[in-house]
Design a protein around this motif. Sequence first.
Motif, mmCIF file in Angstrom:
data_model
loop_
_atom_site.group_PDB
_atom_site.id
_atom_site.type_symbol
_atom_site.label_atom_id
_atom_site.label_comp_id
_atom_site.label_asym_id
_atom_site.label_seq_id
_atom_site.Cartn_x
_atom_site.Cartn_y
_atom_site.Cartn_z
ATOM 1 N N PRO A 47 0.832 -1.212 0.000
ATOM 2 C CA PRO A 47 0.000 0.000 0.000
ATOM 3 C C PRO A 47 0.865 1.260 0.000
ATOM 4 O O PRO A 47 1.897 1.316 0.661
ATOM 5 C CB PRO A 47 -0.801 -0.112 1.297
ATOM 6 C CG PRO A 47 -0.026 -1.024 2.172
ATOM 7 C CD PRO A 47 0.796 -1.904 1.288
ATOM 8 N N PHE A 48 0.427 2.248 -0.780
ATOM 9 C CA PHE A 48 1.101 3.539 -0.794
ATOM 10 C C PHE A 48 0.138 4.596 -1.321
ATOM 11 O O PHE A 48 -0.939 4.276 -1.816
ATOM 12 C CB PHE A 48 2.391 3.507 -1.627
ATOM 13 C CG PHE A 48 2.180 3.283 -3.103
ATOM 14 C CD1 PHE A 48 2.074 4.359 -3.986
ATOM 15 C CD2 PHE A 48 2.105 2.000 -3.609
ATOM 16 C CE1 PHE A 48 1.887 4.146 -5.336
ATOM 17 C CE2 PHE A 48 1.921 1.776 -4.965
ATOM 18 C CZ PHE A 48 1.813 2.861 -5.829
ATOM 19 N N GLU A 49 0.535 5.849 -1.191
ATOM 20 C CA GLU A 49 -0.274 6.955 -1.690
ATOM 21 C C GLU A 49 0.294 7.394 -3.031
ATOM 22 O O GLU A 49 1.482 7.684 -3.145
ATOM 23 C CB GLU A 49 -0.251 8.117 -0.695
ATOM 24 C CG GLU A 49 -1.298 9.161 -1.000
ATOM 25 C CD GLU A 49 -1.442 10.161 0.126
ATOM 26 O OE1 GLU A 49 -1.240 11.361 -0.144
ATOM 27 O OE2 GLU A 49 -1.746 9.728 1.261
ATOM 28 N N SER A 50 -0.572 7.439 -4.051
ATOM 29 C CA SER A 50 -0.122 7.819 -5.386
ATOM 30 C C SER A 50 0.174 9.316 -5.444
ATOM 31 O O SER A 50 -0.143 10.066 -4.521
ATOM 32 C CB SER A 50 -1.181 7.444 -6.429
ATOM 33 O OG SER A 50 -2.336 8.221 -6.241
ATOM 34 N N LYS A 51 0.779 9.727 -6.554
ATOM 35 C CA LYS A 51 1.147 11.139 -6.720
ATOM 36 C C LYS A 51 -0.065 12.062 -6.648
ATOM 37 O O LYS A 51 0.050 13.199 -6.223
ATOM 38 C CB LYS A 51 1.875 11.340 -8.044
ATOM 39 C CG LYS A 51 3.225 10.700 -8.076
ATOM 40 C CD LYS A 51 3.887 10.871 -9.426
ATOM 41 C CE LYS A 51 5.209 10.129 -9.456
ATOM 42 N NZ LYS A 51 5.846 10.216 -10.763
ATOM 43 N N ASP A 52 -1.221 11.552 -7.049
ATOM 44 C CA ASP A 52 -2.427 12.388 -7.014
ATOM 45 C C ASP A 52 -3.201 12.248 -5.701
ATOM 46 O O ASP A 52 -4.325 12.719 -5.573
ATOM 47 C CB ASP A 52 -3.329 12.093 -8.209
ATOM 48 C CG ASP A 52 -3.840 10.667 -8.245
ATOM 49 O OD1 ASP A 52 -3.525 9.894 -7.320
ATOM 50 O OD2 ASP A 52 -4.565 10.336 -9.195
ATOM 51 N N GLY A 53 -2.584 11.581 -4.702
ATOM 52 C CA GLY A 53 -3.176 11.520 -3.373
ATOM 53 C C GLY A 53 -4.074 10.329 -3.102
ATOM 54 O O GLY A 53 -4.590 10.188 -1.997
ATOM 55 N N ARG A 54 -4.266 9.461 -4.092
ATOM 56 C CA ARG A 54 -5.104 8.279 -3.884
ATOM 57 C C ARG A 54 -4.328 7.203 -3.135
ATOM 58 O O ARG A 54 -3.135 7.042 -3.328
ATOM 59 C CB ARG A 54 -5.555 7.679 -5.223
ATOM 60 C CG ARG A 54 -6.506 8.525 -5.990
ATOM 61 C CD ARG A 54 -6.870 7.868 -7.337
ATOM 62 N NE ARG A 54 -5.682 7.755 -8.179
ATOM 63 C CZ ARG A 54 -5.186 6.613 -8.641
ATOM 64 N NH1 ARG A 54 -5.772 5.472 -8.374
ATOM 65 N NH2 ARG A 54 -4.111 6.594 -9.400
ATOM 66 N N GLN A 108 10.073 0.793 -8.474
ATOM 67 C CA GLN A 108 9.424 0.020 -9.530
ATOM 68 C C GLN A 108 7.937 -0.166 -9.263
ATOM 69 O O GLN A 108 7.126 -0.131 -10.191
ATOM 70 C CB GLN A 108 10.103 -1.354 -9.674
ATOM 71 C CG GLN A 108 11.502 -1.278 -10.215
ATOM 72 C CD GLN A 108 12.067 -2.673 -10.371
ATOM 73 O OE1 GLN A 108 11.453 -3.540 -11.004
ATOM 74 N NE2 GLN A 108 13.249 -2.901 -9.814
ATOM 75 N N ILE A 109 7.574 -0.371 -8.021
ATOM 76 C CA ILE A 109 6.171 -0.557 -7.674
ATOM 77 C C ILE A 109 5.374 0.717 -7.942
ATOM 78 O O ILE A 109 4.264 0.683 -8.442
ATOM 79 C CB ILE A 109 6.036 -0.974 -6.189
ATOM 80 C CG1 ILE A 109 6.583 -2.393 -5.999
ATOM 81 C CG2 ILE A 109 4.582 -0.877 -5.720
ATOM 82 C CD1 ILE A 109 6.706 -2.811 -4.548
ATOM 83 N N MET A 110 5.953 1.869 -7.618
ATOM 84 C CA MET A 110 5.240 3.139 -7.731
ATOM 85 C C MET A 110 5.204 3.699 -9.147
ATOM 86 O O MET A 110 4.557 4.719 -9.367
ATOM 87 C CB MET A 110 5.848 4.154 -6.774
ATOM 88 C CG MET A 110 5.632 3.786 -5.339
ATOM 89 S SD MET A 110 6.285 5.066 -4.265
ATOM 90 C CE MET A 110 5.772 4.481 -2.680
ATOM 91 N N GLN A 111 5.862 3.053 -10.098
ATOM 92 C CA GLN A 111 5.843 3.548 -11.480
ATOM 93 C C GLN A 111 4.509 3.300 -12.125
ATOM 94 O O GLN A 111 3.849 2.370 -11.930
ATOM 95 C CB GLN A 111 6.921 2.852 -12.310
ATOM 96 C CG GLN A 111 8.292 3.292 -11.960
ATOM 97 C CD GLN A 111 9.350 2.593 -12.805
ATOM 98 O OE1 GLN A 111 9.061 1.716 -13.603
ATOM 99 N NE2 GLN A 111 10.593 2.969 -12.605
#
Length: 111
Positions: A47-54, A108-111
């Motif tokens: 789990p992580f927060e995307s660049k747009d906050g999701r 790599q996961i966040m790309q």
Amino acid sequence: MEAQIYNIDSNTYEIKFEESEYPIDSINSLIEELPDNSPRFIILSYPFESKDGRKVNPLIFIYWRPSTSKQDNKMLFAGCLDLFKDQVSASKFIEIVDEEEFEDLVDQIMQ
């Protein structure tokens, strides 16, 4: 983060979940659980927060294929790779050959 590690029984060719003594809840704990000279399939929920906050929680399929593995083990895992990949239906597939590549795993996961 949660991870599950799978091995292939060389006698029955059955893909089996490997029980871990401790929870695999970090990249470091994952590295500690992996053998140095044998491939494994890893299912990772990160789990992580995307660049747009999701908030996102992708399912990642990691194919650990260390260069020190014996050729017959590499062939066994390579033969089962597509079948396992189809059954998992992960959001992303990452192949790792060297332990140092885990340093870039989060990127790599966040790309």
